[in-house]
Design a protein around this motif. Structure first.
Motif, PDB file in Angstrom:
ATOM      1  N   SER A   1       0.814  -1.209   0.064  1.00  0.00           N
ATOM      2  CA  SER A   1      -0.029   0.005   0.052  1.00  0.00           C
ATOM      3  C   SER A   1       0.935   1.313  -0.069  1.00  0.00           C
ATOM      4  O   SER A   1       0.586   2.345  -0.870  1.00  0.00           O
ATOM      5  CB  SER A   1      -0.875   0.085   1.315  1.00  0.00           C
ATOM      6  OG  SER A   1      -1.918  -1.184   1.191  1.00  0.00           O
ATOM      7  N   PHE A   2       1.914   1.413   0.575  1.00  0.00           N
ATOM      8  CA  PHE A   2       2.668   2.517   0.979  1.00  0.00           C
ATOM      9  C   PHE A   2       3.511   2.612  -0.575  1.00  0.00           C
ATOM     10  O   PHE A   2       3.853   3.798  -0.843  1.00  0.00           O
ATOM     11  CB  PHE A   2       3.759   2.352   1.946  1.00  0.00           C
ATOM     12  CG  PHE A   2       3.049   2.861   3.439  1.00  0.00           C
ATOM     13  CD1 PHE A   2       3.543   4.141   3.855  1.00  0.00           C
ATOM     14  CD2 PHE A   2       2.265   2.229   4.071  1.00  0.00           C
ATOM     15  CE1 PHE A   2       2.964   4.989   4.992  1.00  0.00           C
ATOM     16  CE2 PHE A   2       1.598   2.712   5.162  1.00  0.00           C
ATOM     17  CZ  PHE A   2       1.923   4.121   5.708  1.00  0.00           C
TER      18      PHE A   2
ATOM     19  N   ILE B   1       3.994   5.690  -5.318  1.00  0.00           N
ATOM     20  CA  ILE B   1       4.074   5.704  -6.948  1.00  0.00           C
ATOM     21  C   ILE B   1       3.023   6.586  -7.412  1.00  0.00           C
ATOM     22  O   ILE B   1       3.344   7.370  -8.378  1.00  0.00           O
ATOM     23  CB  ILE B   1       3.848   4.313  -7.471  1.00  0.00           C
ATOM     24  CG1 ILE B   1       4.997   3.470  -7.171  1.00  0.00           C
ATOM     25  CG2 ILE B   1       3.642   4.253  -9.068  1.00  0.00           C
ATOM     26  CD1 ILE B   1       4.801   1.763  -7.559  1.00  0.00           C
ATOM     27  N   ILE B   2       1.941   6.670  -6.654  1.00  0.00           N
ATOM     28  CA  ILE B   2       0.806   7.447  -7.596  1.00  0.00           C
ATOM     29  C   ILE B   2       1.059   8.931  -6.912  1.00  0.00           C
ATOM     30  O   ILE B   2       0.243  10.080  -7.323  1.00  0.00           O
ATOM     31  CB  ILE B   2      -0.478   7.121  -7.078  1.00  0.00           C
ATOM     32  CG1 ILE B   2      -0.957   7.081  -5.835  1.00  0.00           C
ATOM     33  CG2 ILE B   2      -0.595   5.564  -7.549  1.00  0.00           C
ATOM     34  CD1 ILE B   2      -2.258   6.682  -5.381  1.00  0.00           C
ATOM     35  N   GLY B   3       1.816   9.211  -6.021  1.00  0.00           N
ATOM     36  CA  GLY B   3       2.275  10.710  -5.851  1.00  0.00           C
ATOM     37  C   GLY B   3       1.468  10.869  -4.315  1.00  0.00           C
ATOM     38  O   GLY B   3       1.506  12.256  -4.182  1.00  0.00           O
ATOM     39  N   ASP B   4       0.629  10.144  -3.725  1.00  0.00           N
ATOM     40  CA  ASP B   4       0.155  10.548  -2.274  1.00  0.00           C
ATOM     41  C   ASP B   4       1.229  10.466  -1.253  1.00  0.00           C
ATOM     42  O   ASP B   4       1.323   9.454  -0.634  1.00  0.00           O
ATOM     43  CB  ASP B   4      -1.003   9.744  -1.982  1.00  0.00           C
ATOM     44  CG  ASP B   4      -1.776  10.055  -0.920  1.00  0.00           C
ATOM     45  OD1 ASP B   4      -2.568  11.105  -0.891  1.00  0.00           O
ATOM     46  OD2 ASP B   4      -1.641   9.496   0.135  1.00  0.00           O
ATOM     47  N   GLN B   5       2.199  11.545  -1.214  1.00  0.00           N
ATOM     48  CA  GLN B   5       3.371  11.390  -0.374  1.00  0.00           C
ATOM     49  C   GLN B   5       3.410  12.496   0.814  1.00  0.00           C
ATOM     50  O   GLN B   5       2.818  13.522   0.410  1.00  0.00           O
ATOM     51  CB  GLN B   5       4.636  11.519  -1.150  1.00  0.00           C
ATOM     52  CG  GLN B   5       4.487  10.496  -2.456  1.00  0.00           C
ATOM     53  CD  GLN B   5       5.545  10.859  -3.446  1.00  0.00           C
ATOM     54  OE1 GLN B   5       6.466  12.102  -3.307  1.00  0.00           O
ATOM     55  NE2 GLN B   5       5.589  10.383  -4.710  1.00  0.00           N
ATOM     56  N   ASP B   6       3.589  11.977   1.728  1.00  0.00           N
ATOM     57  CA  ASP B   6       3.803  13.164   3.110  1.00  0.00           C
ATOM     58  C   ASP B   6       4.694  12.461   4.083  1.00  0.00           C
ATOM     59  O   ASP B   6       3.997  11.672   4.948  1.00  0.00           O
ATOM     60  CB  ASP B   6       2.205  13.347   3.495  1.00  0.00           C
ATOM     61  CG  ASP B   6       2.251  14.523   4.632  1.00  0.00           C
ATOM     62  OD1 ASP B   6       3.419  14.965   4.621  1.00  0.00           O
ATOM     63  OD2 ASP B   6       1.359  14.733   5.005  1.00  0.00           O
ATOM     64  N   SER B   7       5.848  12.899   3.869  1.00  0.00           N
ATOM     65  CA  SER B   7       6.788  12.167   4.826  1.00  0.00           C
ATOM     66  C   SER B   7       7.056  13.021   6.151  1.00  0.00           C
ATOM     67  O   SER B   7       8.253  12.831   6.590  1.00  0.00           O
ATOM     68  CB  SER B   7       7.815  11.946   4.230  1.00  0.00           C
ATOM     69  OG  SER B   7       8.723  12.732   3.581  1.00  0.00           O
TER      70      SER B   7
END
Length: 497
Positions: free
Chosen positions: A481-482, A487-493
């Motif tokens: 899932s991560f 890959i799809i750009g739903d990033q928030d680190s």
């Protein structure tokens, strides 16, 4: 130490003699003698004390036919509506869920400690040691829950004899599994990197063994209190025992592991770690002597290793996935959610497994399954129907999404983790969690009936496999899932840094 061993040995021997003298029954008529257990004549599907506590008219009923005994058991089977079942499950389920959230928060914090950063193999230990609650605590809860429901804990002497034997057995298994988990972690960490440090290996062994021993002892005592309390309050322990067994299990185990690992790392003297490991390993013979005094625990002392060792290997594979995922800074957010998805899946499938096992103890004889369970298995069989086990599967599956939503928002309110709760993230995470529990419930239905049909006691064999599969499926699905979200750009680190 010799005095303590002799003292505990004498206490257990006195309890055993009291059991036989007070009820004066012939164990050969209903079960086995103590010596027979070691010869392998004690059936794994007879995990409780022999029914030698009856007298008078009840004693005569022991000699009735098997069919009449089953009918009597059926009449005494606890009845509960779907609403009552859901209410009984809900509170311990939420309690267990918040326990896994706390464990996730602790893991999110300690991943930045020096011991965890420099000895990354500790992450391989995490699922294996957290899985001990499924291998040992939940198995103990399932066995004792069945004992309560079939009336094997009505007598105080029977009750404590059963409890002492099972607790001692659990300490033996915890110590051995803790050592083997460390060995597996060392091997799995060494193979990809090709590096081996003896100081790290000794620290892993001592931390794993000490954590497994201490956590198992504390959780076992809590578990006994829950079972006895459920019996006194009239609550079906099958509904509450296994999730409560896991409610603080993850948090206690992870906190002890982090504290011991960091402490030994700071001291950094190999002799200290070796002495810690040797001390707990030397206690194993004492627990073996105590557990061998009860026929059921004595039998499991010889035959109960297959599921817990296999489950440990399965969980260790999940730990390897976690170790490799955590090492990627783009996927740092997985840490806080891993105990949650693994713990919730394991809790729900353990409830279902315990309920099916109790149902089989009431309605069929070992080697035979009810008519509705015969034939080829298919997934719809688990959820489609009006039987008690069908209803419980439906209720448990319905709890997945609302439960995880509560736990996700709890983590978000605590500002932990490294991922914001975007709509895409929640959809992907909930889909993974729902798919995990769906697979586990289907596997549980098939596995418990298959083990019963093959003559194995599901209370002792099924839950370790199921919770280990829950750890592996949960970690793998969460990692996928991560990766998908990245890959799809739903990033928030940056959340929780």
């Amino acid at each position: 130490m010799n005095f303590l061993c002799a003292y505990l040995y004498q206490i257990t021997a006195i309890l055993s003699e009291l059991l036989r003298s007070c009820y004066g029954c012939h164990l050969s008529r209903t079960s086995i003698s103590m010596s027979d257990a070691g010869d392998g004549h004690y059936a794994e599907t007879e995990p409780m004390l022999p029914e030698c506590r009856l007298s008078g008219e009840e004693a005569d009923k022991e000699e009735e036919s098997v069919e009449e005994g089953q009918l009597q058991a059926t009449r005494n089977m606890p009845k509960e509506s779907p609403l009552a079942m859901a209410l009984q499950i809900l509170v311990p389920f939420l309690l267990a869920g918040f326990g896994t959230v706390s464990a996730g928060v602790v893991l999110d914090i300690v991943q930045h400690w020096e011991a965890f950063k420099n000895i990354t193999e500790i992450f391989i230990l995490v699922p294996a040691l957290l899985g001990l609650k499924g291998n040992l605590e939940m198995t103990l809860a399932s066995r004792l829950s069945t004992a309560v429901n079939v009336g094997k804990m009505d007598s105080p002497i029977e009750k404590w004899n059963l409890i002492i034997g099972n607790l001692a057995l659990k300490q033996v298994q915890a110590t051995v599994i803790g050592f083997l988990a460390a060995v597996v972690a060392v091997v799995l960490g060494w193979i990809p990197e090709g590096k081996f440090q003896i100081s790290h290996a000794v620290l892993l062994c001592s931390s794993s063994v000490a954590t497994a021993f201490i956590a198992s002892l504390l959780q076992g005592i809590i578990m006994v209190g829950v079972i006895v309390g459920s019996k006194k309050t009239g609550i079906n322990p099958d509904n509450v025992a296994t999730p409560i067994a896991a409610s603080f299990g993850d948090l206690i185990t992870l906190a002890i592991l982090a504290w011991i690992s960091q402490g030994l790392y700071n001291y950094s003297h190999p002799y200290v770690s070796s002495l810690v490991c040797a001390f707990f390993m030397c206690l194993t013979p004492l627990w073996m002597v105590i557990s061998s005094k009860h026929p059921a625990s004595r039998q499991l002392l010889y035959s109960g290793w297959e599921p817990v060792i296999t489950a440990m290997f399965i969980s260790s594979i999940g730990g390897l996935i976690l170790d490799k995922t955590v090492s990627d800074p783009n996927l740092a957010g997985i840490v806080v959610y891993t105990p949650v998805i693994n713990g919730i899946g394991g809790n729900l499938v353990a409830i279902q497994s315990s309920r099916i096992s109790t149902y089989l103890h009431f309605h069929s004889t070992p080697g035979e399954v009810p008519d509705e369970a015969k034939g080829c298995y298919y997934p719809c069989h688990t959820f489609c129907g009006t039987g008690a086990n069908h209803r419980s599967a439906q209720v448990l599956l319905l709890l997945v999404i609302p439960g995880h939503l509560i736990f996700l928002y709890t983590i978000d309110l605590m500002e932990r983790g490294h991922t914001s709760l975007t709509p895409v993230f929640m959809v992907v995470y909930l889909a993974a969690a729902l798919f995990q529990v769906f697979l586990l419930l289907c596997i549980s239905d098939w596995m418990v009936h298959s083990m019963w049909k093959s003559g194995k006691d599901p209370d002792s064999f099924s839950i370790p496999y199921l919770t280990a599969l829950g750890d592996l499926l949960g970690t793998a699905l969460l990692a996928l899932s991560f990766h998908f979200l990245w890959i799809i750009g739903d990033q928030d680190s940056d959340v929780g840094d």
